[in-house]
Scaffold this active site. Sequence first.
Site, mmCIF file in Angstrom:
data_model
loop_
_atom_site.group_PDB
_atom_site.id
_atom_site.type_symbol
_atom_site.label_atom_id
_atom_site.label_comp_id
_atom_site.label_asym_id
_atom_site.label_seq_id
_atom_site.Cartn_x
_atom_site.Cartn_y
_atom_site.Cartn_z
ATOM 1 N N CYS A 39 -5.240 -79.987 -82.537
ATOM 2 C CA CYS A 39 -5.758 -81.352 -82.380
ATOM 3 C C CYS A 39 -6.054 -81.955 -83.759
ATOM 4 O O CYS A 39 -5.663 -83.093 -84.052
ATOM 5 C CB CYS A 39 -7.010 -81.330 -81.504
ATOM 6 S SG CYS A 39 -7.701 -82.956 -81.162
ATOM 7 N N CYS A 40 -6.733 -81.177 -84.615
ATOM 8 C CA CYS A 40 -7.016 -81.656 -85.981
ATOM 9 C C CYS A 40 -5.716 -81.930 -86.737
ATOM 10 O O CYS A 40 -5.639 -82.873 -87.525
ATOM 11 C CB CYS A 40 -7.845 -80.630 -86.754
ATOM 12 S SG CYS A 40 -9.591 -80.566 -86.313
ATOM 13 N N CYS A 93 -15.527 -86.342 -85.274
ATOM 14 C CA CYS A 93 -15.107 -86.856 -83.971
ATOM 15 C C CYS A 93 -16.210 -86.622 -82.939
ATOM 16 O O CYS A 93 -16.956 -85.644 -83.019
ATOM 17 C CB CYS A 93 -13.836 -86.153 -83.531
ATOM 18 S SG CYS A 93 -12.418 -86.527 -84.570
ATOM 19 N N CYS A 118 -16.634 -83.216 -81.198
ATOM 20 C CA CYS A 118 -16.809 -82.073 -82.100
ATOM 21 C C CYS A 118 -18.020 -82.211 -83.011
ATOM 22 O O CYS A 118 -18.133 -81.519 -84.023
ATOM 23 C CB CYS A 118 -15.549 -81.883 -82.942
ATOM 24 S SG CYS A 118 -14.092 -81.584 -81.935
ATOM 25 N N CYS A 125 -10.405 -76.558 -90.956
ATOM 26 C CA CYS A 125 -9.718 -77.718 -90.410
ATOM 27 C C CYS A 125 -8.498 -78.036 -91.239
ATOM 28 O O CYS A 125 -7.447 -78.351 -90.717
ATOM 29 C CB CYS A 125 -10.654 -78.908 -90.388
ATOM 30 S SG CYS A 125 -9.924 -80.363 -89.671
HETATM 31 S S1 SF4 Z 1 -12.525 -82.895 -84.986
HETATM 32 FE FE1 SF4 Z 1 -12.193 -82.448 -82.785
HETATM 33 S S2 SF4 Z 1 -11.414 -84.310 -81.798
HETATM 34 FE FE2 SF4 Z 1 -11.312 -84.567 -84.049
HETATM 35 S S3 SF4 Z 1 -9.236 -84.020 -84.551
HETATM 36 FE FE3 SF4 Z 1 -10.439 -82.136 -84.807
HETATM 37 S S4 SF4 Z 1 -10.430 -81.098 -82.801
HETATM 38 FE FE4 SF4 Z 1 -9.640 -83.179 -82.482
#
Ligand code: SF4
Length: 260
Positions: free
Chosen positions: A131-132, A212, A215, A240
């Site tokens: 997702c990141c 986000c 998170c 990340c």
């Molecule tokens: S912080 Fe969470 S919602 Fe944002 S990109 Fe990463 S996994 Fe996705």
Amino acid sequence: MSTPGNAIALNARASSDYVIKLAEAQAVLAQAAAQYAGSDGKPATVTQASSLGAEDVVISHMINSLRLDIGIFVLETGRLHKETLALLEQFKASSRAPVTVYTPVNESVIQFVAKEGKDAMYKSIDLRKACCGIRKMEPLERALKGKDAWITGLRREQSGARAEVPLVDTSEKRTKINPLANWTWGDVWHYIRENQVAYNPLHDQFFPSIGCEPCTRAISLGEDFRSGRWWWEDEAAKECGLHVKAEPATSSLLSERVSA
Ligand code: SF4
């Protein structure tokens, strides 16, 4: 459950050498603007990465008040809090420096959500990183294309992993400039109060680090600054990739935690 407070009242206590640190941060930014100035009508090859967190609004305020030729970019992941989005609109309207918003590739998000679900980040570390990757890393790559240096709000005090953050980090292909590296949280809020800088109201609800919405959570007294980010993961897994650090040849690539 935390009671909402006022981040300025709680935190704005400058350290004794604040004036020196302020001058140092301003000088680092001015030097970056000069060193990476654009030429032949091209933009500067330095840019500020802003998450609109407290450190980043301070740095943007310095860039604007010093009238430096440094553009600012924000990664709008599609999962930001409504408070962050409102601040983004306000910031875009008031910033002298150009603000560019980068969003993920729509098709990639649609495919990922269709396959893994909207909140796949809670299912596994791999899916959280995926997702990141889609929402942050790919847009970041676009934001930094053609840039030789970028400016971040990393501070040594934020976590053990950041204890050695230098003011200017030339250990990577792209120089990373951290003008607030040695600032305390109190210094950051002192600057915000002194200069009446607009900030994310989530800071008033004990969110020191804002990412986000799915998170990020509020923290309690005594918890680490970064403990509100990906709190369901082990400390060691909180990678990340936004601040990827190449280790010496004997080591594999390690990722530091993300600040944006
Ligand atoms: S912080 Fe969470 S919602 Fe944002 S990109 Fe990463 S996994 Fe996705």
